[in-house]
Scaffold this motif. Structure first.
Motif, PDB file in Angstrom:
ATOM      1  N   ASP A 243      -0.834  24.472   5.164  1.00  0.00           N
ATOM      2  CA  ASP A 243      -1.711  23.604   5.958  1.00  0.00           C
ATOM      3  C   ASP A 243      -1.238  22.157   5.825  1.00  0.00           C
ATOM      4  OD1 ASP A 243      -3.738  22.888   7.616  1.00  0.00           O
ATOM      5  OD2 ASP A 243      -5.371  23.513   6.297  1.00  0.00           O
ATOM      6  N   TRP A 269       6.015  20.155  12.170  1.00  0.00           N
ATOM      7  CA  TRP A 269       5.719  21.557  11.835  1.00  0.00           C
ATOM      8  C   TRP A 269       6.556  22.444  12.753  1.00  0.00           C
ATOM      9  CZ3 TRP A 269       2.156  22.919   7.954  1.00  0.00           C
ATOM     10  CH2 TRP A 269       1.965  24.303   7.799  1.00  0.00           C
ATOM     11  N   LEU A 274       0.718  28.430  12.621  1.00  0.00           N
ATOM     12  CA  LEU A 274       0.174  27.072  12.667  1.00  0.00           C
ATOM     13  C   LEU A 274      -0.458  26.724  11.326  1.00  0.00           C
ATOM     14  CD1 LEU A 274      -1.588  27.167  16.146  1.00  0.00           C
ATOM     15  CD2 LEU A 274       0.698  26.387  15.564  1.00  0.00           C
ATOM     16  N   SER A 277      -5.665  24.845   9.381  1.00  0.00           N
ATOM     17  CA  SER A 277      -6.806  24.099   9.931  1.00  0.00           C
ATOM     18  C   SER A 277      -6.632  23.764  11.419  1.00  0.00           C
ATOM     19  CB  SER A 277      -6.999  22.807   9.137  1.00  0.00           C
ATOM     20  OG  SER A 277      -5.814  22.032   9.198  1.00  0.00           O
ATOM     21  N   THR A 278      -5.483  24.128  12.015  1.00  0.00           N
ATOM     22  CA  THR A 278      -5.274  23.844  13.445  1.00  0.00           C
ATOM     23  C   THR A 278      -5.857  24.989  14.264  1.00  0.00           C
ATOM     24  OG1 THR A 278      -3.235  22.711  12.944  1.00  0.00           O
ATOM     25  CG2 THR A 278      -3.507  23.389  15.219  1.00  0.00           C
ATOM     26  N   GLU A 280      -6.374  27.805  16.961  1.00  0.00           N
ATOM     27  CA  GLU A 280      -5.453  28.574  17.826  1.00  0.00           C
ATOM     28  C   GLU A 280      -5.631  28.079  19.254  1.00  0.00           C
ATOM     29  OE1 GLU A 280      -4.113  32.343  17.529  1.00  0.00           O
ATOM     30  OE2 GLU A 280      -3.422  31.442  15.658  1.00  0.00           O
ATOM     31  N   PRO A 380      -0.346  24.292  20.830  1.00  0.00           N
ATOM     32  CA  PRO A 380      -0.139  23.420  19.687  1.00  0.00           C
ATOM     33  C   PRO A 380       0.711  22.252  20.127  1.00  0.00           C
ATOM     34  CG  PRO A 380       1.002  25.526  19.416  1.00  0.00           C
ATOM     35  CD  PRO A 380       0.136  25.638  20.628  1.00  0.00           C
ATOM     36  N   SER A 382       1.345  17.795  19.953  1.00  0.00           N
ATOM     37  CA  SER A 382       1.601  16.851  18.880  1.00  0.00           C
ATOM     38  C   SER A 382       0.511  15.795  18.837  1.00  0.00           C
ATOM     39  CB  SER A 382       2.970  16.216  19.084  1.00  0.00           C
ATOM     40  OG  SER A 382       3.947  17.204  18.914  1.00  0.00           O
ATOM     41  N   ASP A 383       0.033  15.538  17.629  1.00  0.00           N
ATOM     42  CA  ASP A 383      -1.006  14.551  17.416  1.00  0.00           C
ATOM     43  C   ASP A 383      -0.273  13.276  17.013  1.00  0.00           C
ATOM     44  OD1 ASP A 383      -3.059  13.051  16.411  1.00  0.00           O
ATOM     45  OD2 ASP A 383      -3.431  14.352  14.685  1.00  0.00           O
ATOM     46  N   LEU A 388       1.285  14.107  13.209  1.00  0.00           N
ATOM     47  CA  LEU A 388       1.606  15.537  13.156  1.00  0.00           C
ATOM     48  C   LEU A 388       2.303  15.945  14.447  1.00  0.00           C
ATOM     49  CD1 LEU A 388       1.396  18.396  11.956  1.00  0.00           C
ATOM     50  CD2 LEU A 388      -0.913  18.542  12.894  1.00  0.00           C
TER      51      LEU A 388
END
Ligand SMILES: Cc1cc2nc3c(=O)[nH]c(=O)nc-3n(C[C@H](O)[C@H](O)[C@H](O)COP(=O)(O)OP(=O)(O)OC[C@H]3O[C@@H](n4cnc5c(N)ncnc54)[C@H](O)[C@@H]3O)c2cc1C
Length: 421
Positions: A243, A269, A274, A277-278, A280, A380, A382-383, A388
């Motif tokens: 995580d 990542w 994943l 904590s991300t 789905e 998923p 990108s933050d 991240l």
């Protein structure tokens, strides 16, 4: 200097780590296995390494850029050679039309189509894809994509127009339509729900060619693994990341691993699972088609890459001197499916292994289906402000090595160079 943790040492992780280390970030790479390379290393069975995807790549510039921007140039490390044409066999009742489609040159493709079908409806259509490729490349592939398309780009990319609609409207010849639609089906996508803009792939193959690495994909893995040493990437092998860790106010502070926490300012990542904590993404999983691995007693005398366009497509490619892989969307027995296309290989088979979709998923060969570029924000993604990023076969913009290479290039550009002290 940013401390970057890269999770996963497949092509995505290696290419991200090599680029970021050259930009003077402090890079730690966490890899679960005891060897770098991930799926570039292929699948070992029967004393042979099998590649479960055809081994050629397009967009050679992506690979040249990666090597140039992380150390010595590609041609000083590895040879890239142009791939031979791909054979397409179109089956309709008893009729078989054969097209050997070369890559890299418009004139060659046009001549091949004229020879096979009498007229070339393909080349002008492929030409018409140029602005779509340009828009896609500029707005979606060369940047860390945020899921937002401005109207000018939206007009070119038209996220909601399906591939099936594009093929039906823009191509009159049934065989050319199936060439386009089957390419998506073989990837595990449903052309009804795949954005039409993905047809640009045919423009890319025609204009940039297809290429193979001398020594295959394991040689690419070796070259990138060496680069980890040259760039002084801190390798943490046989370590599994579970995580990301966040501090007060949700700020990213590192990753959690089975060997304890690792601090980071930025996490890239690149592993299929994943962070726990991300959430789905709300998308369907791509189910891989079964693969059959065949060792033949003699050379069957076909091109190294062939697609059989029957009711459902079948693809077969060479994965060694007498080794072939069949990707069988048609279902049923792979040898029966091949016989439909005129490949009667039953008497030539020395050894055989069938890999069912379930086994392939366990080996990490699933992915997320495309439901339009607008949906990439739900994938998923990108933050970027939170530090991240995701890259690799399971992240935007997709599964092929070229797309992965573009994703890690975009992340490196986004993070930029650390100034010299
Ligand atoms: C649906 C689908 C379609 C594909 N189509 C194509 C195609 O058309 N053309 C093509 O060339 N390739 C295709 N591929 C294959 C894939 O793109 C390539 O094999 C590529 O090498 C994948 O690179 P990667 O780094 O994303 O993943 P991988 O090679 O799988 O690397 C992931 C690495 O992360 C490690 N790892 C996993 N979990 C953890 C963890 N928790 N912590 C630390 N390390 C971890 C693994 O051991 C592995 O080394 C496809 C794949 C999929 C899934």
């Amino acid at each position: 200097m940013a401390r970057v943790v890269v999770v996963g040492g497949g092509f995505a992780g290696l290419s991200a780590a090599a680029r970021l280390a050259k930009l003077r970030h402090e890079v730690i790479l966490i890899e679960r296995a005891d060897e770098l390379g991930g799926r570039l290393r292929g699948f070992r069975w029967d004393d042979h390494v099998w590649q479960l995807y055809p081994e050629t790549v397009t967009l050679p510039g992506v690979f040249r850029d990666l090597f140039r921007k992380s150390g010595r140039q590609l041609d000083r490390v590895l040879d890239l050679a142009p791939a031979p044409p791909r054979r397409h066999v179109f089956v309709r009742g008893r009729r078989r039309d054969v097209l050997d489609l070369p890559f890299g040159m418009r004139g060659d493709q046009s001549a091949a189509i004229e020879q096979a079908f009498g007229a070339d409806q393909w080349s002008p259509w492929v030409d018409s894809l140029a602005p779509r490729w340009d828009a896609l490349r500029r707005r979606v592939l060369d940047e860390v994509y945020d899921g937002v398309l401005e109207p000018g780009y939206r007009r070119q990319i038209r996220p909601r127009r399906s591939l099936r609609r594009v093929a039906r409207r823009e191509l009159r010849d049934r065989r050319l339509r199936s060439l386009v639609l089957d390419a998506a089906s073989l990837e595990g996508d449903d052309p009804m729900h795949t954005p039409g803009v993905t047809a640009v792939w045919h423009y890319v193959e025609r204009n940039f060619g297809r290429w193979s690495f001398d020594g295959g994909l394991p040689a690419l893995a070796d070259a990138l693994a060496r680069r980890m040493g040259e760039r002084k990437v801190d390798l943490r092998m046989t370590t599994t990341a579970t995580d990301v860790r966040r501090g007060p106010a949700g700020r990213l502070i590192g990753v959690e691993t089975d060997a304890g926490p690792v601090d980071a300012d930025v996490v890239v990542w690149c592993a299929p699972d994943l962070p726990s904590s991300t959430p789905e993404p709300a998308l369907v999983r791509r189910i891989p088609a079964p693969r059959t691995l065949l060792t033949l007693s003699e050379d069957p005398g076909i091109l190294d890459d062939m697609v059989l366009h029957a009711e459902r497509p079948v693809r077969v490619w060479r994965s060694g001197p007498s080794h072939w892989v069949v990707e069988n969307r048609a279902g049923g027995d792979a040898l029966d499916a091949l016989a439909e296309g005129g490949l009667r290989w039953r008497g030539l088979v020395e050894s055989r292994r069938d890999l069912a979709p379930r086994e392939l998923v366990l080996l990490g060969h699933d992915g997320w289906a495309w439901r339009g570029w607008h949906a990439t924000a739900e994938r998923p993604g990108s933050d970027t402000r939170g530090g991240l990023f995701f890259a690799g076969a399971h992240a935007h913009p997709g599964t092929s090595l070229e797309m992965i290479g573009l994703a890690t290039a975009a992340i490196a550009t986004h993070l930029g160079e650390v100034p010299r002290r």
